[in-house]
Design a protein around this motif. Sequence first.
Motif, short mmCIF file in Angstrom:
data_model
loop_
_atom_site.label_atom_id
_atom_site.label_comp_id
_atom_site.label_asym_id
_atom_site.label_seq_id
_atom_site.Cartn_x
_atom_site.Cartn_y
_atom_site.Cartn_z
N SER B 46 38.15 45.81 22.63
CA SER B 46 39.36 46.21 23.36
C SER B 46 40.53 46.34 22.40
O SER B 46 41.31 47.29 22.49
CB SER B 46 39.71 45.18 24.42
N ASP B 176 37.69 51.47 28.27
CA ASP B 176 37.43 50.06 27.96
C ASP B 176 36.62 49.43 29.09
O ASP B 176 37.18 49.03 30.10
CB ASP B 176 38.75 49.32 27.74
N GLU B 177 35.33 49.34 28.89
CA GLU B 177 34.42 48.78 29.91
C GLU B 177 34.74 49.29 31.30
O GLU B 177 35.05 48.52 32.21
CB GLU B 177 34.49 47.25 29.88
MG LIG Z 1 37.53 43.90 26.12
#
Ligand SMILES: [Mg+2]
Lengths: 326, 255
Positions: B46, B176-177
Motif C-alpha cells: 500500500s 489497493d486490494e
Molecule cells: Mg495494504
Amino acid sequence: MSIPKSAGPNNTAQGEAIKAIPLRHPWRNVIAVVLVLLLALFVVDAAQRPDYGWPEVGKYIFDKRISQAAWVTLSLTVYSMIGAITLGLLIAIMRLSPNPVLNGVAWLYLWIFRGTPVYVQLVFWGIVALIYPVFTIGIPFMDPWITFDNTIFTNLFVTAIIGLALNEAAYMSEIVRAGLLSVDEGQEEAATALAMSWTQTMRFVVVPQAMKIIIPPTGNEVISMLKTTSLVAAIPLSIDLYGVSRGISAVTFTPVPLLIVASLWYLLFTSVLMVGQYFIEKRFSRGSGRRAESSTPDPTPPEIPSPGALPGTVPAPLGNEPGGKG
Amino acid sequence: MTEEPMVRADRVSKSFGSNMVLRSISLEVQRGEVLCMVGPSGSGKSTFLRCINHLEKIDAGRLFVEGELVGYRQKGEKLLELKPKEASLQRRDIGMVFQRFNLFPHMTALENISQAPMRVKGLPKAKAVARAMELMERVGLGDKADHYPAHLSGGQQQRVAIARALAMDPKLMLFDEPTSALDPELVGEVLDVMKGLARSGMTMIVVTHEMGFAREVADSLVFMDGGVIVESGDPREMLANPKEARTQSFLSKVL
Ligand SMILES: [Mg+2]
Ligand SMILES: Nc1ncnc2c1ncn2[C@@H]1O[C@H](COP(=O)(O)OP(=O)(O)OP(=O)(O)O)[C@@H](O)[C@H]1O
C-alpha cells in the motif's frame, strides 16, 4: 434431508398468528397518575395565589418594552453565535493543523476562555474601555503614528456580542474539531487522490460529513446562548429580555410576574429553535443510513452486504464532547 | 527502448520513523501493462502505491510517472518540493481504488463520480453528469445512479469507486486490494470490471490476493516482503514455479 413445506420463501400458508396478552406495567400508570394529580394541584394552587400576579403577566407579556427586549436578546444570540461559529471553525482548524505555532495559540485560547467563568469574562470586557481608552498604532515606547478612541468597547451592545462570542468560540471549536475528526481518513485520502485541493476536500467532502456530528451540539449551544445572554447584566447591559423585565419589576415591585413573562419569551424562542434544529438535522443526515432516506426512490431492497463490507458508512465514533459551560 | 515507461521506480526507499517500509524498490511499468503486486501484510505494498501518487513522500531514490519526477522538480543539483497545486496536477492522471471504497457517503453514486471532474477540471455540470452516467453504464450500474453508497452492496460500491477514478480520464490506475473487503460472491463482478479495463489497454498496478486474476490478466507479477521485491517475473511462470523460498511459502498459503 427433508425441508418442511412451509419453510419455503414463497409459501402462502402462514403460521399461527401470535395473539399474546401484552406485558402490563401497573406501576408506570400509578406513577403517571400521581404525577398528573400533583401537577394539577400545583397549577390550581398557583392560579389562586396573588404573588404570581397573573393579571400583571397578562399585562406585560405583550408590553412594547418587553417585546423590544426580546428582540435584543434574539439579536445578541444570533450575532454572538455567528461570531462563535466562525471563530470556532478557525480555532478547530488551527488545533488540527500540523503547525505547532497555530496549534499552541489555539490551545492557549481554549485554556483561557474555557477556564474562566463567562460572567467574569463579561465583567472584564465591560471595563476594557477604561483600561484601553485609546488604541494606538506605532512602534512600542515611541510616539504613536495613529491614535483613535476605543469606540468598540464603549458600545455595550457590541461589547456584549464580542464577550459572548469569544467565550462561546472556545466551546464551538471543540464541537467542530470533534466533527472534523469523526470523518474517516479515507475520505480525505480519496478526495486527494482525485486531485482535489485541500480547500475543496474540506469544503465538499469533509465539512459536509462533519456537519452531521456538529449540528446537534451546535443547536444545544444556540439554545444555551439564548439563556446566557441574560448574563450581559455583568457588562452592564440591561436592554435584553432579563434586564428589561428586572428593570420594570424594580419600579412596580412585582418581580414574580415579570420573571414569568421573561421565562415565557425564553421558552417560546427555545421551542422555535428546537423545531429548526430538527429540520436542519434531517437535512444533513443525507445518505447516512437506510432509514434516513425518503427523497430517493428505492423500489428494490438493496442487496445486503456483510456489515464489514460497508466501512465508509458506519457512523464514526463521536469525539470527546466538551463538558458543561463555564 | 525509446519511450519512457509509465512508472519507473529507481531504488525507492521510505521509512515511517525508524520503521523502514520500502527498501530500495526498483521496477518499471510500461504503458498498457498490468502489474500485480502480492506479499504478506505489512510488506509495504500500500505504501508503494501511495508513493506513486504522492500521498506519501519518499525518502530516497527517484520515482517517475511518464518520465516526470513525482512530487519534486529537479533544478540543477537540487530537488524542489512541488507546490500543492502542482502535485495535484500530477495526481489528475492517476486513478486510485481503495480496499475500503472510500466513496463519499453524502453524495449519490452519480455525484460521487461527477464531483472531481467538476471541481478539479471545471467541467460543466451537464457534461460531468453525462459522462458519469456513461461510466455507470460501463461498470454495469446504469440503474443505480441516484443511490447513496449506503444503499449499494460492497461490490456495487467498489464498481462506483472504479467509475469515480475513471472519470478523471487517468492514464494509470492503482488498485489497493480492491476485493479484500468484499464477500466472496461479490468479488467476481469487481474483477470483471477490472479485466475489461485491462483489455481496453489501461495501465494498471494491482495489489491483490486474487491469484486467478494475476494469472489471467497480469503481464508481470511482483512479490514483496519486508519492503523489498523478493521476486518478479511472468505471473504464470512465477505462480507455477516460484524460485525463492519466501515466495514459495507465501504462495503455498494463499493458493
Ligand atoms: Mg495494504
Ligand atoms: N502512516 C503510517 N505511519 C506509520 N507507519 C505506517 C503508516 N502506514 C503504514 N505504516 C507501516 O508501514 C508498514 C507497511 O504498511 P503497508 O500498509 O504498506 O503494508 P501492506 O503491504 O499494504 O499490508 P496489507 O496487506 O496489510 O495492506 C506497516 O508496518 C505499517 O505499520
